[in-house]
Design an enzyme around this catalytic site. Structure first.
Site, PDB file in Angstrom:
ATOM      1  N   ASP A 170       0.972  -1.193  -0.064  1.00  0.00           N
ATOM      2  CA  ASP A 170       0.048  -0.066  -0.053  1.00  0.00           C
ATOM      3  C   ASP A 170       0.801   1.230  -0.236  1.00  0.00           C
ATOM      4  N   LEU A 204      -0.188   4.064   0.992  1.00  0.00           N
ATOM      5  CA  LEU A 204      -0.843   4.895   2.082  1.00  0.00           C
ATOM      6  C   LEU A 204      -1.213   6.255   1.653  1.00  0.00           C
ATOM      7  N   SER A 232     -17.247  -3.138  -8.864  1.00  0.00           N
ATOM      8  CA  SER A 232     -18.363  -2.376  -8.053  1.00  0.00           C
ATOM      9  C   SER A 232     -19.699  -2.383  -9.052  1.00  0.00           C
ATOM     10  N   ALA A 233     -20.612  -2.180  -8.193  1.00  0.00           N
ATOM     11  CA  ALA A 233     -21.847  -2.310  -8.716  1.00  0.00           C
ATOM     12  C   ALA A 233     -22.073  -1.041  -9.599  1.00  0.00           C
ATOM     13  N   TYR A 240     -14.394   7.030 -12.840  1.00  0.00           N
ATOM     14  CA  TYR A 240     -14.154   6.004 -11.968  1.00  0.00           C
ATOM     15  C   TYR A 240     -14.715   4.639 -12.533  1.00  0.00           C
ATOM     16  N   LYS A 281     -13.054   0.568 -13.890  1.00  0.00           N
ATOM     17  CA  LYS A 281     -13.485  -0.607 -13.268  1.00  0.00           C
ATOM     18  C   LYS A 281     -13.948  -1.357 -14.408  1.00  0.00           C
ATOM     19  N   PHE A 289     -21.317  -3.428  -3.496  1.00  0.00           N
ATOM     20  CA  PHE A 289     -22.700  -2.822  -3.422  1.00  0.00           C
ATOM     21  C   PHE A 289     -22.161  -1.652  -2.623  1.00  0.00           C
ATOM     22  N   ASN A 290     -22.967  -1.301  -1.592  1.00  0.00           N
ATOM     23  CA  ASN A 290     -22.418  -0.112  -0.824  1.00  0.00           C
ATOM     24  C   ASN A 290     -21.972  -0.693   0.532  1.00  0.00           C
ATOM     25  N   ASN A 293     -17.498  11.869   0.834  1.00  0.00           N
ATOM     26  CA  ASN A 293     -18.692  11.741  -0.387  1.00  0.00           C
ATOM     27  C   ASN A 293     -19.735  10.747  -0.246  1.00  0.00           C
ATOM     28  N   ASN A 294     -19.325   9.682   0.631  1.00  0.00           N
ATOM     29  CA  ASN A 294     -20.499   8.617   0.834  1.00  0.00           C
ATOM     30  C   ASN A 294     -21.368   8.770   2.056  1.00  0.00           C
ATOM     31  N   GLY A 326     -25.763  12.517 -11.638  1.00  0.00           N
ATOM     32  CA  GLY A 326     -25.120  11.126 -12.006  1.00  0.00           C
ATOM     33  C   GLY A 326     -25.603  10.134 -10.861  1.00  0.00           C
TER      34      GLY A 326
HETATM   35  P1  NAD Z   1      -9.633   2.949   0.282  1.00  0.00           P
HETATM   36  O1  NAD Z   1      -9.178   4.187  -0.226  1.00  0.00           O
HETATM   37  O2  NAD Z   1      -9.865   2.983   1.768  1.00  0.00           O
HETATM   38  O3  NAD Z   1      -8.505   1.678   0.240  1.00  0.00           O
HETATM   39  C1  NAD Z   1      -7.481   1.789  -1.193  1.00  0.00           C
HETATM   40  C2  NAD Z   1      -6.364   1.560  -0.578  1.00  0.00           C
HETATM   41  O4  NAD Z   1      -5.514   1.555  -1.617  1.00  0.00           O
HETATM   42  C3  NAD Z   1      -5.781   2.799   0.377  1.00  0.00           C
HETATM   43  O5  NAD Z   1      -5.162   2.237   1.464  1.00  0.00           O
HETATM   44  C4  NAD Z   1      -4.639   3.561  -0.612  1.00  0.00           C
HETATM   45  O6  NAD Z   1      -3.673   4.170   0.117  1.00  0.00           O
HETATM   46  C5  NAD Z   1      -4.225   2.300  -1.486  1.00  0.00           C
HETATM   47  N1  NAD Z   1      -3.766   2.842  -2.841  1.00  0.00           N
HETATM   48  C6  NAD Z   1      -4.469   3.614  -3.725  1.00  0.00           C
HETATM   49  N2  NAD Z   1      -3.781   3.811  -4.975  1.00  0.00           N
HETATM   50  C7  NAD Z   1      -2.382   3.222  -4.615  1.00  0.00           C
HETATM   51  C8  NAD Z   1      -1.534   2.569  -5.598  1.00  0.00           C
HETATM   52  N3  NAD Z   1      -1.318   3.132  -6.603  1.00  0.00           N
HETATM   53  N4  NAD Z   1      -0.310   1.744  -4.999  1.00  0.00           N
HETATM   54  C9  NAD Z   1      -0.569   1.205  -3.885  1.00  0.00           C
HETATM   55  N5  NAD Z   1      -1.612   1.524  -2.970  1.00  0.00           N
HETATM   56  C10 NAD Z   1      -2.459   2.216  -3.482  1.00  0.00           C
HETATM   57  O7  NAD Z   1     -10.890   2.258  -0.520  1.00  0.00           O
HETATM   58  P2  NAD Z   1     -11.782   1.156  -0.189  1.00  0.00           P
HETATM   59  O8  NAD Z   1     -13.008   1.608   0.076  1.00  0.00           O
HETATM   60  O9  NAD Z   1     -11.091   0.354   0.676  1.00  0.00           O
HETATM   61  O10 NAD Z   1     -12.068   0.398  -1.553  1.00  0.00           O
HETATM   62  C11 NAD Z   1     -10.943  -0.712  -2.112  1.00  0.00           C
HETATM   63  C12 NAD Z   1     -11.331  -1.128  -3.394  1.00  0.00           C
HETATM   64  O11 NAD Z   1     -12.773  -1.417  -3.619  1.00  0.00           O
HETATM   65  C13 NAD Z   1     -10.909   0.181  -4.376  1.00  0.00           C
HETATM   66  O12 NAD Z   1     -10.543  -0.625  -5.469  1.00  0.00           O
HETATM   67  C14 NAD Z   1     -12.461   0.647  -4.735  1.00  0.00           C
HETATM   68  O13 NAD Z   1     -12.451   1.145  -6.062  1.00  0.00           O
HETATM   69  C15 NAD Z   1     -13.351  -0.649  -4.431  1.00  0.00           C
HETATM   70  N6  NAD Z   1     -14.747  -0.499  -4.392  1.00  0.00           N
HETATM   71  C16 NAD Z   1     -14.913   0.438  -3.190  1.00  0.00           C
HETATM   72  C17 NAD Z   1     -16.069   0.694  -2.890  1.00  0.00           C
HETATM   73  C18 NAD Z   1     -16.562   1.523  -1.560  1.00  0.00           C
HETATM   74  O14 NAD Z   1     -18.042   2.006  -1.638  1.00  0.00           O
HETATM   75  N7  NAD Z   1     -15.783   1.795  -0.433  1.00  0.00           N
HETATM   76  C19 NAD Z   1     -17.502   0.139  -3.578  1.00  0.00           C
HETATM   77  C20 NAD Z   1     -16.943  -0.588  -4.506  1.00  0.00           C
HETATM   78  C21 NAD Z   1     -15.921  -0.842  -5.145  1.00  0.00           C
HETATM   79  C1  WQD Z   2     -25.727   6.575  -1.090  1.00  0.00           C
HETATM   80  C2  WQD Z   2     -27.449   7.440  -1.314  1.00  0.00           C
HETATM   81  C3  WQD Z   2     -27.125   9.467  -2.399  1.00  0.00           C
HETATM   82  C4  WQD Z   2     -24.240  11.544   0.366  1.00  0.00           C
HETATM   83  C5  WQD Z   2     -20.892   5.772  -4.622  1.00  0.00           C
HETATM   84  C6  WQD Z   2     -20.120   5.394  -5.738  1.00  0.00           C
HETATM   85  C7  WQD Z   2     -20.008   3.948  -6.135  1.00  0.00           C
HETATM   86  C8  WQD Z   2     -19.752   3.193  -5.015  1.00  0.00           C
HETATM   87  C9  WQD Z   2     -20.005   3.431  -3.613  1.00  0.00           C
HETATM   88  C10 WQD Z   2     -17.442   2.348  -5.476  1.00  0.00           C
HETATM   89  C11 WQD Z   2     -27.390   8.012  -2.695  1.00  0.00           C
HETATM   90  C12 WQD Z   2     -27.374   9.778  -1.021  1.00  0.00           C
HETATM   91  C13 WQD Z   2     -25.098  10.548  -0.335  1.00  0.00           C
HETATM   92  C14 WQD Z   2     -25.041  12.760   0.930  1.00  0.00           C
HETATM   93  C15 WQD Z   2     -27.149  11.870   0.115  1.00  0.00           C
HETATM   94  N1  WQD Z   2     -18.370   3.212  -4.986  1.00  0.00           N
HETATM   95  N2  WQD Z   2     -26.562  10.599  -0.566  1.00  0.00           N
HETATM   96  N3  WQD Z   2     -26.415  12.766   1.012  1.00  0.00           N
HETATM   97  O1  WQD Z   2     -23.868   6.856  -4.835  1.00  0.00           O
HETATM   98  O2  WQD Z   2     -24.480   4.616  -3.995  1.00  0.00           O
HETATM   99  O3  WQD Z   2     -22.174   5.030  -4.773  1.00  0.00           O
HETATM  100  O4  WQD Z   2     -19.949   4.826  -3.398  1.00  0.00           O
HETATM  101  O5  WQD Z   2     -17.519   1.692  -6.418  1.00  0.00           O
HETATM  102  O6  WQD Z   2     -19.216   3.770  -7.431  1.00  0.00           O
HETATM  103  O7  WQD Z   2     -20.959   5.811  -7.042  1.00  0.00           O
HETATM  104  O8  WQD Z   2     -23.204   5.770  -2.485  1.00  0.00           O
HETATM  105  O9  WQD Z   2     -22.929   6.513  -0.090  1.00  0.00           O
HETATM  106  O10 WQD Z   2     -22.628   8.172  -2.239  1.00  0.00           O
HETATM  107  O11 WQD Z   2     -24.758   7.513  -1.800  1.00  0.00           O
HETATM  108  O12 WQD Z   2     -28.091  11.879   0.124  1.00  0.00           O
HETATM  109  O13 WQD Z   2     -24.428  13.332   1.783  1.00  0.00           O
HETATM  110  O14 WQD Z   2     -27.075   8.321  -0.574  1.00  0.00           O
HETATM  111  O15 WQD Z   2     -27.753  10.464  -3.309  1.00  0.00           O
HETATM  112  O16 WQD Z   2     -28.894   8.032  -2.809  1.00  0.00           O
HETATM  113  P1  WQD Z   2     -23.407   5.551  -4.155  1.00  0.00           P
HETATM  114  P2  WQD Z   2     -23.124   7.165  -1.540  1.00  0.00           P
END
Ligand code: NAD
Ligand code: WQD
Length: 345
Positions: free
Chosen positions: A36, A38, A129-130, A153, A157, A182-183, A202-203, A299
């Site tokens: 990682d 970091l 990701s979904a 993004y 994927k 999913f989420n 953001n989430n 979006g």
């Molecule tokens: P996160 O940012 O907490 O973890 C990602 C980790 O990767 C971090 O520790 C970061 O330091 C490291 N990293 C990033 N770029 C790097 C690089 N070039 N080299 C080495 N390390 C690197 O994110 P997360 O939520 O744990 O997500 C993990 C994976 O799951 C990601 O690929 C993300 O796209 C995918 N994903 C996340 C979600 C979500 O909602 N959290 C949903 C679907 C898919």
């Molecule tokens: C959930 C719901 C928002 C924030 C995103 C990425 C997706 C995935 C997960 C990685 C939605 C609403 C949110 C806020 C709100 N990541 N919301 N106020 O949009 O399903 O997915 O994260 O792959 O790619 O697009 O998740 O947690 O952002 O939103 O009302 O401050 O909450 O509109 O309905 P989302 P989210």
């Protein structure tokens, strides 16, 4: 059950999902080596993992785009499989800085796969990701739903999913799992590891948690005019520990099959609205979570949830943790962070 400890290289293992999966892998008897850079995580996570499991994972601070480093890692360690979490994940940022998303997520995955090929390590579990389903044409979302992307993004994927498919078709021996999350929300029950977004989350759930602690004043609910039961967006929230267990199940599946290209959803199959999530978090935390309805976020889709049958049929895995557990664990974690800007760094 494994008889001899196998080693899994976990890229991005210091992050939110990677750290919980590292715990699950160690508990399942694997040895873990984290790679990682970091950029979105803190090295303190390693101590927290060691406290939880009684075993410190191996750690290399470095970038998946560093070809020489990757060759060194594969030469110096007997790696049996790779779980690939490393990447950038902020949808809005990906539109502002698309090239850094293509570089980290696509080029990074390419470098990793090439290094694996050179080292003859051919088992990989990838964080998809979904988001690859785009605007749902039917619900629940099955793995055969058409794929599309509406932001850079999501495109990254899609490209990596395709890259894995082409590689798998081109050379015998590859075992590939593409897991569509999913989420993911929640945290480890110890309160020692969890999600630590940098700056404004953001989430939804991290934002709600910060309103509950009083660090932010109110949740902005992005739209209440969707075609959903209460008008707010509906998503399939899954406990990160269930997600972690899904990875262990996917790896076990890859180990017992040959030449497999596995694509599965990791979700619960149930949708919850934004207002339901706020109410559930208030219940779990005992705190008020004020909110205000604002305009839709560009979006966003109205609703989505997973079809979970394929994961159950092939992996014998189903999510089991409730929405209350997700919120209680997220709340414990948020409190243990003390409301400070703990964030990634
Ligand atoms: P996160 O940012 O907490 O973890 C990602 C980790 O990767 C971090 O520790 C970061 O330091 C490291 N990293 C990033 N770029 C790097 C690089 N070039 N080299 C080495 N390390 C690197 O994110 P997360 O939520 O744990 O997500 C993990 C994976 O799951 C990601 O690929 C993300 O796209 C995918 N994903 C996340 C979600 C979500 O909602 N959290 C949903 C679907 C898919
Ligand atoms: C959930 C719901 C928002 C924030 C995103 C990425 C997706 C995935 C997960 C990685 C939605 C609403 C949110 C806020 C709100 N990541 N919301 N106020 O949009 O399903 O997915 O994260 O792959 O790619 O697009 O998740 O947690 O952002 O939103 O009302 O401050 O909450 O509109 O309905 P989302 P989210």
């Amino acid at each position: 059950m494994i008889t001899e400890k196998e080693t899994v290289l976990v890229t991005g293992g210091a992050g939110f999902i990677g750290s919980h999966t590292t715990v699950a892998l160690q508990e399942a008897g694997y040895r873990v080596l984290i790679l990682d850079n970091l950029c979105n995580s803190d090295v303190a996570v390693l101590d927290a993992i060691a406290e939880i499991t009684g075993e410190a994972p191996g750690f290399i601070e470095g970038d998946i785009r560093d070809r020489a480093l990757l060759d060194e890692v594969f030469a110096n360690h007997r790696i049996d499989a790779v779980m690939h979490f490393a990447g950038l994940k902020a949808v809005g940022e990906s539109s502002a800085e698309p090239l850094s998303y293509y570089d980290n997520n696509v080029n990074g995955s390419l470098q990793l796969l090439q290094a694996m090929q050179r080292a003859s390590v051919r088992t990989i579990v990838f964080s998809s990701s979904a988001t690859v389903y785009g605007e749902p044409q039917s619900l629940p979302l099955t793995e055969s739903h058409p794929r599309s992307a509406t932001n850079p993004y999501g495109h990254t994927k899609l490209v990596v999913e395709e890259m894995l498919e082409s590689l798998h078709a081109s050379e015998a021996g590859w075992r590939v799992a593409r897991l569509r999350y999913f989420n993911p929300i929640g945290a480890h029950g110890s309160g020692r590891i969890g999600e630590a977004p940098q700056g404004t989350p953001n989430n939804l759930l991290p934002y709600v948690a910060q309103v509950a602690t009083g660090r932010r004043t109110e949740v902005q609910v992005f739209g209440a005019d969707y075609d959903t039961p209460d008008g707010t967006g509906v998503r399939d929230y899954i406990h990160v520990l269930d997600l972690a267990d899904g990875h262990v199940a996917a790896l076990a599946y890859c180990r017992r099959t040959h030449n497999e290209l596995l694509t599965v959803n990791l979700g619960t199959g149930k949708g919850h609205s934004v207002l339901e999530m706020i109410a559930a978090f208030e219940q779990a935390s005992g705190k008020q979570v004020p909110y205000k309805i604002v305009a839709r976020r560009p979006g966003d889709i109205a609703q989505c949830w997973a079809d979970t049958e394929k994961a159950y049929r092939l992996l014998g895995w189903r999510a089991s943790r409730t929405l209350s557990e997700m919120c209680e664990d997220a709340w414990r974690w948020e409190q243990s962070r003390g409301g400070v800007e703990a964030a990634g760094k």
